[in-house]
Design an enzyme around this catalytic site. Structure first.
Site, mmCIF file in Angstrom:
data_model
loop_
_atom_site.group_PDB
_atom_site.id
_atom_site.type_symbol
_atom_site.label_atom_id
_atom_site.label_comp_id
_atom_site.label_asym_id
_atom_site.label_seq_id
_atom_site.Cartn_x
_atom_site.Cartn_y
_atom_site.Cartn_z
ATOM 1 C CD GLU A 159 -31.452 -60.073 -1.288
ATOM 2 O OE1 GLU A 159 -30.994 -60.443 -1.988
ATOM 3 O OE2 GLU A 159 -31.065 -58.928 -0.377
ATOM 4 C CD GLU A 199 -30.412 -56.747 4.967
ATOM 5 O OE1 GLU A 199 -30.252 -56.609 4.291
ATOM 6 O OE2 GLU A 199 -30.495 -58.839 5.325
HETATM 7 O O1 G3I Z 1 -14.060 -60.110 -0.506
HETATM 8 C C1 G3I Z 1 -13.771 -58.758 -0.642
HETATM 9 C C2 G3I Z 1 -12.583 -58.229 0.411
HETATM 10 O O2 G3I Z 1 -11.929 -59.538 -0.017
HETATM 11 C C3 G3I Z 1 -12.085 -56.843 0.463
HETATM 12 O O3 G3I Z 1 -10.825 -56.150 1.068
HETATM 13 C C4 G3I Z 1 -13.362 -56.043 0.439
HETATM 14 C C5 G3I Z 1 -12.816 -54.969 -0.136
HETATM 15 O O4 G3I Z 1 -14.198 -54.138 -0.300
HETATM 16 O O5 G3I Z 1 -14.327 -56.437 -0.643
HETATM 17 C C6 G3I Z 1 -14.764 -57.341 -0.240
HETATM 18 O O6 G3I Z 1 -16.500 -57.762 -0.702
HETATM 19 C C7 G3I Z 1 -17.521 -56.735 0.024
HETATM 20 C C8 G3I Z 1 -18.550 -57.363 0.893
HETATM 21 O O7 G3I Z 1 -19.226 -56.824 0.810
HETATM 22 C C9 G3I Z 1 -17.308 -57.479 1.531
HETATM 23 O O8 G3I Z 1 -16.895 -56.167 2.395
HETATM 24 C C10 G3I Z 1 -17.938 -56.875 -1.475
HETATM 25 O O9 G3I Z 1 -17.249 -56.368 -2.638
HETATM 26 C C11 G3I Z 1 -19.229 -56.118 -1.763
HETATM 27 O O10 G3I Z 1 -20.379 -56.366 -2.879
HETATM 28 C C12 G3I Z 1 -20.168 -56.757 -0.275
HETATM 29 O O11 G3I Z 1 -21.090 -56.010 -0.299
HETATM 30 C C13 G3I Z 1 -22.179 -56.405 0.531
HETATM 31 C C14 G3I Z 1 -23.434 -57.065 0.050
HETATM 32 O O12 G3I Z 1 -24.830 -57.457 1.406
HETATM 33 C C15 G3I Z 1 -23.118 -58.408 -0.782
HETATM 34 O O13 G3I Z 1 -22.936 -59.362 0.182
HETATM 35 C C16 G3I Z 1 -22.920 -55.287 2.066
HETATM 36 O O14 G3I Z 1 -21.472 -55.142 2.756
HETATM 37 C C17 G3I Z 1 -23.610 -55.692 2.357
HETATM 38 O O15 G3I Z 1 -23.463 -54.313 3.653
HETATM 39 C C18 G3I Z 1 -25.192 -56.045 1.899
HETATM 40 O O16 G3I Z 1 -25.390 -56.609 2.615
HETATM 41 C C19 G3I Z 1 -26.570 -57.629 1.916
HETATM 42 C C20 G3I Z 1 -27.549 -58.737 2.976
HETATM 43 O O17 G3I Z 1 -26.424 -59.449 3.066
HETATM 44 C C21 G3I Z 1 -28.365 -58.823 2.292
HETATM 45 N N1 G3I Z 1 -29.620 -57.324 2.522
HETATM 46 C C22 G3I Z 1 -29.335 -56.352 1.473
HETATM 47 C C23 G3I Z 1 -28.289 -56.109 1.701
HETATM 48 C C24 G3I Z 1 -27.851 -54.828 1.388
HETATM 49 O O18 G3I Z 1 -27.295 -54.811 0.068
#
Ligand code: G3I
Length: 370
Positions: free
Chosen positions: A165, A281
């Site tokens: 991205e 994805e």
């Molecule tokens: O790190 C904390 C963790 O310590 C805590 O236990 C947990 C509780 O909710 O939150 C954790 O962080 C979350 C993380 O996912 C791991 O679960 C974040 O809040 C959350 O924002 C994060 O979201 C991920 C997002 O990418 C940002 O990295 C989504 O799961 C994941 O599906 C999403 O994937 C992205 C791809 O990497 C790139 N393309 C888009 C796609 C969807 O947004």
């Protein structure tokens, strides 16, 4: 377009259960005699397509039914979060491979191929990075990270999302690059730096530029397609080792814009320019679909079917969904429904039962000559 005929569907349904994905279901009694175990991975492979899904770390660590489902259904997996900087880098000098190793071990135990996601992105970064990175240490920090991570899994990971991205046409730069910490500290050369480091660390991995928002026929996404195309072709022309483009494909069941000629031409242009194209994805947001589960499932499945038909016709042969079951889907959290119900955007529901999207995927794979 109709769903598969009842007998075909029933046959496949038996085979899905036989694959062990749904071992606790009462149907499993009857199915051990099913002649050919079937799954998304197997149905795709029969037609020359590599198919699989992103794997949620929490599910992998704690949910045996989920692990069985993924092992039975996917031919290739990618960690949803475990290989992002935020997960791998507790501090500037340390690496935590526990979640990433769990995914790699699981995939190898089940003979699944693996994608890596991702090495350079402006999100999911550790909190310490912003206060640590500067123009003088950035190149070392980035290349050292890539050398360690890609090197650790060299020969075991088939493809890497090296840069994720990087384009944002709204940020107003002529080169289309979006604001990012890496752009700030390294300038536009950060992409070349990242790809070269990845190639050095694993000369055999397929190196991918991965992005979203290039699927639909509207002016905004046409501009982004154009910017991504210019970016990757200019990188390649200048000798950056970039092999492929990942089209994320986070779709919506209620979008007013559709996908069509824009995406078809984009894929064709990329392939002509020597890039492999992957769908990395795929999922379908149904947060604004009204009606009961059956209506929602039909709407979602219709998108899977028409989208897969388009990209498969355009020559794409790698398809990953972003998750496999609604039990673990970023959609529920990020696109909450007014009725607070779970998202239903993946091929298996939260009870790990195949839904219409599953059958429509199989049907699309079936149109491709293996
Ligand atoms: O790190 C904390 C963790 O310590 C805590 O236990 C947990 C509780 O909710 O939150 C954790 O962080 C979350 C993380 O996912 C791991 O679960 C974040 O809040 C959350 O924002 C994060 O979201 C991920 C997002 O990418 C940002 O990295 C989504 O799961 C994941 O599906 C999403 O994937 C992205 C791809 O990497 C790139 N393309 C888009 C796609 C969807 O947004």
């Amino acid at each position: 377009m109709q769903l598969p005929s009842f007998s075909r569907r029933r046959f496949l349904e038996k085979a899905v259960y036989a694959s062990g994905a749904l071992a606790t279901h009462s149907f499993s009694q009857a199915v051990h005699a099913a002649p050919v175990p079937s799954s998304i991975g197997a149905e795709a492979a029969a037609h020359g397509i590599l198919a699989g899904c992103a794997v949620n770390e929490q599910g992998l660590a704690s949910d045996a039914d989920f692990r069985r489902l993924v092992a039975a259904q996917a031919a290739i997996v990618v960690p949803e979060n475990a290989m992002k900087w935020r997960s791998l880098r507790p501090s500037p000098t340390t690496f935590d491979y526990s979640a990433a190793d769990r995914l790699v071990d699981f995939a190898e135990e089940n003979q699944l191929r693996i994608r890596g996601h991702n090495l350079c992105w402006n999100q999911a970064l550790p909190d310490w990075l912003e206060g640590t990175v500067n123009a003088s240490n950035a190149q070392h920090l980035l290349t050292d990270h890539i050398r360690h991570v890609v090197g650790r899994y060299a020969g075991r990971i088939q493809s890497w999302d090296v840069v994720n991205e990087a384009v944002n046409v709204h940020d107003g730069r002529p080169d289309g690059l979006g604001n990012s910490i890496w752009l700030t500290v390294l300038g536009p050369g950060y992409l070349d730096i990242a790809f070269r480091a990845a190639r050095t660390a694993d000369p055999h991995a397929l190196l991918v530029y991965n992005d979203f928002g290039v699927e639909l026929d509207n002016a905004e996404q046409a501009a982004k397609r154009d910017a991504v195309f210019k970016l990757v072709t200019s990188l390649k022309r200048n000798g950056t080792p970039i092999d492929a483009v990942g089209i994320q494909s986070h779709l919506s069941a209620t979008s007013t814009d559709s996908f069509g000629s824009g995406l078809r031409q984009f894929i064709a242009g990329l392939r002509r320019a020597g890039f492999k194209v992957l769908i990395t994805e795929l999922d379908v947001d149904d947060s604004h679909v009204a009606g009961d589960d059956a209506m929602r499932d039909r709407a979602v499945a219709e998108i899977y079917h028409s989208y897969l038909n388009l990209v498969l016709d355009a020559g794409v042969r790698t398809i990953l969904t972003w998750g496999i079951t609604d039990r673990y889907s970023w959609l529920t959290e990020h696109f909450p429904r007014a009725d607070k119900d779970e998202a239903r955007g993946l091929p298996f529901d939260e009870h790990l039962r195949p839904v219409d999207a599953y059958w429509r995927m199989v049907e699309s794979f079936g149109r491709v000559r293996g």
